[in-house]
Design a protein around this motif. Structure first.
Motif, PDB file in Angstrom:
ATOM      1  N   PRO A  21       0.866  -1.472   0.092  1.00  0.00           N
ATOM      2  CA  PRO A  21       0.234  -0.314   0.639  1.00  0.00           C
ATOM      3  C   PRO A  21       0.602   1.197  -0.186  1.00  0.00           C
ATOM      4  O   PRO A  21      -0.022   2.213  -0.014  1.00  0.00           O
ATOM      5  N   TYR A  22       2.331   0.990   0.051  1.00  0.00           N
ATOM      6  CA  TYR A  22       3.069   2.685   0.611  1.00  0.00           C
ATOM      7  C   TYR A  22       3.817   2.722  -0.825  1.00  0.00           C
ATOM      8  O   TYR A  22       3.616   4.114  -1.356  1.00  0.00           O
ATOM      9  N   SER A  23       4.820   1.911  -1.399  1.00  0.00           N
ATOM     10  CA  SER A  23       5.119   1.853  -2.700  1.00  0.00           C
ATOM     11  C   SER A  23       4.347   1.584  -3.715  1.00  0.00           C
ATOM     12  O   SER A  23       4.305   1.906  -4.732  1.00  0.00           O
ATOM     13  N   HIS A  24       3.499   0.765  -3.277  1.00  0.00           N
ATOM     14  CA  HIS A  24       2.405   0.086  -4.982  1.00  0.00           C
ATOM     15  C   HIS A  24       3.340  -0.704  -5.741  1.00  0.00           C
ATOM     16  O   HIS A  24       3.491  -0.963  -6.737  1.00  0.00           O
ATOM     17  N   PHE A  25       4.866  -0.900  -5.416  1.00  0.00           N
ATOM     18  CA  PHE A  25       5.593  -1.596  -6.604  1.00  0.00           C
ATOM     19  C   PHE A  25       4.972  -3.294  -5.705  1.00  0.00           C
ATOM     20  O   PHE A  25       6.042  -3.645  -5.088  1.00  0.00           O
ATOM     21  N   LYS A  26       4.414  -4.368  -6.537  1.00  0.00           N
ATOM     22  CA  LYS A  26       4.252  -5.377  -5.861  1.00  0.00           C
ATOM     23  C   LYS A  26       5.055  -6.892  -6.751  1.00  0.00           C
ATOM     24  O   LYS A  26       5.698  -6.016  -7.860  1.00  0.00           O
ATOM     25  N   VAL A  27       5.937  -7.379  -6.003  1.00  0.00           N
ATOM     26  CA  VAL A  27       6.966  -8.041  -5.782  1.00  0.00           C
ATOM     27  C   VAL A  27       6.556  -9.764  -6.027  1.00  0.00           C
ATOM     28  O   VAL A  27       5.523  -9.706  -4.754  1.00  0.00           O
ATOM     29  N   GLY A  28       6.519 -10.790  -6.927  1.00  0.00           N
ATOM     30  CA  GLY A  28       6.006 -12.276  -6.409  1.00  0.00           C
ATOM     31  C   GLY A  28       7.292 -13.318  -6.980  1.00  0.00           C
ATOM     32  O   GLY A  28       8.018 -12.658  -7.375  1.00  0.00           O
ATOM     33  N   ALA A  29       7.290 -13.988  -6.434  1.00  0.00           N
ATOM     34  CA  ALA A  29       8.786 -14.932  -6.292  1.00  0.00           C
ATOM     35  C   ALA A  29       8.418 -16.271  -6.033  1.00  0.00           C
ATOM     36  O   ALA A  29       7.114 -16.799  -5.184  1.00  0.00           O
ATOM     37  N   ALA A  30       8.902 -17.564  -6.925  1.00  0.00           N
ATOM     38  CA  ALA A  30       8.507 -18.419  -7.592  1.00  0.00           C
ATOM     39  C   ALA A  30       9.694 -19.366  -7.080  1.00  0.00           C
ATOM     40  O   ALA A  30      10.772 -19.811  -7.630  1.00  0.00           O
ATOM     41  N   ASN A  43       6.126  -9.631  -1.228  1.00  0.00           N
ATOM     42  CA  ASN A  43       6.269  -8.572  -0.979  1.00  0.00           C
ATOM     43  C   ASN A  43       5.256  -8.431   0.228  1.00  0.00           C
ATOM     44  O   ASN A  43       4.419  -8.096   0.062  1.00  0.00           O
ATOM     45  N   ILE A  44       5.960  -7.970   1.410  1.00  0.00           N
ATOM     46  CA  ILE A  44       4.720  -7.571   2.920  1.00  0.00           C
ATOM     47  C   ILE A  44       4.967  -6.432   3.085  1.00  0.00           C
ATOM     48  O   ILE A  44       6.303  -6.394   3.525  1.00  0.00           O
ATOM     49  N   GLU A  45       4.594  -5.254   2.856  1.00  0.00           N
ATOM     50  CA  GLU A  45       5.078  -3.815   3.487  1.00  0.00           C
ATOM     51  C   GLU A  45       4.714  -3.795   4.195  1.00  0.00           C
ATOM     52  O   GLU A  45       3.625  -4.033   5.138  1.00  0.00           O
ATOM     53  N   ASN A  46       5.047  -2.658   5.649  1.00  0.00           N
ATOM     54  CA  ASN A  46       4.749  -1.730   6.519  1.00  0.00           C
ATOM     55  C   ASN A  46       4.795  -0.707   6.851  1.00  0.00           C
ATOM     56  O   ASN A  46       5.358  -0.601   6.522  1.00  0.00           O
ATOM     57  N   ALA A  47       4.064   0.001   7.728  1.00  0.00           N
ATOM     58  CA  ALA A  47       4.017   1.494   7.847  1.00  0.00           C
ATOM     59  C   ALA A  47       5.150   1.904   8.117  1.00  0.00           C
ATOM     60  O   ALA A  47       5.705   3.150   7.994  1.00  0.00           O
ATOM     61  N   ALA A  48       6.252   0.643   9.350  1.00  0.00           N
ATOM     62  CA  ALA A  48       7.420   1.246   9.425  1.00  0.00           C
ATOM     63  C   ALA A  48       8.165   1.128   8.507  1.00  0.00           C
ATOM     64  O   ALA A  48       9.798   1.466   9.131  1.00  0.00           O
ATOM     65  N   TYR A  49       8.199   0.670   7.466  1.00  0.00           N
ATOM     66  CA  TYR A  49       9.428   0.034   6.354  1.00  0.00           C
ATOM     67  C   TYR A  49       9.956  -0.881   6.898  1.00  0.00           C
ATOM     68  O   TYR A  49      10.125  -1.964   6.013  1.00  0.00           O
ATOM     69  N   THR A  50      10.312  -0.679   8.287  1.00  0.00           N
ATOM     70  CA  THR A  50      11.956  -1.745   8.169  1.00  0.00           C
ATOM     71  C   THR A  50      11.278  -3.292   8.872  1.00  0.00           C
ATOM     72  O   THR A  50      11.902  -4.240   8.388  1.00  0.00           O
TER      73      THR A  50
END
Length: 137
Positions: A21-30, A43-50
């Motif tokens: 929801p913050y970068s709007h850059f979605k990444v997938g891996a297999a 990828n799983i973002e967090n409001a605290a970033y780290t």
């Protein structure tokens, strides 16, 4: 080994579950384990970033948490708002995690874009002189 196109499809599927929801850059891996099983990650973002986590590490951590520690390849895809755009290479932290579990001369990293084009690298090409478990022996 599974065909690259099958791994690309699974990586794209995983990308659609990304929480970005913050970068709007979605990444997938297999991630393809040597036992033939594929572990997906997003990828799983967090409001605290780290506390955020990359797709690649999500896939690795899922596999390791289930007792799997031998891998053949990973496919990574990504793009703004989930639209594939160019290659999405793994960050340095993800490359270090790959180095922990994978032979740098054999582990394959498949990067795919939205046009059907993909390239395959070995970990050593993307992470030369990486520090691994043998360095602590």
């Amino acid at each position: 080994m599974l065909q690259a196109k099958e791994l690309i499809e699974q990586a794209v599927d995983a990308m659609h579950r990304a929480y970005a929801p913050y970068s709007h850059f979605k990444v997938g891996a297999a991630l393809l384990a040597k036992n033939g099983r594929v572990y997906q990650g997003c990828n799983i973002e967090n409001a605290a970033y780290t506390p955020s986590n990359c797709a690649e590490r999500t896939a690795f951590f899922k596999a390791v948490s289930e007792g799997v520690k031998e891998f053949e390849a990973i496919c990574i895809v990504g793009g703004k708002d989930g639209v594939l755009s160019g290659f999405t290479a793994p960050c340095g932290v993800c490359r270090q995690v790959m180095r922990e579990f994978c032979d740098p001369k054999e582990f394959k990293i498949i990067l795919a874009d939205g046009t059907g084009h993909y390239e395959t690298f070995i970990l050593e090409e993307l992470f030369p002189m990486g520090f691994g478990p043998a360095d602590l022996a």
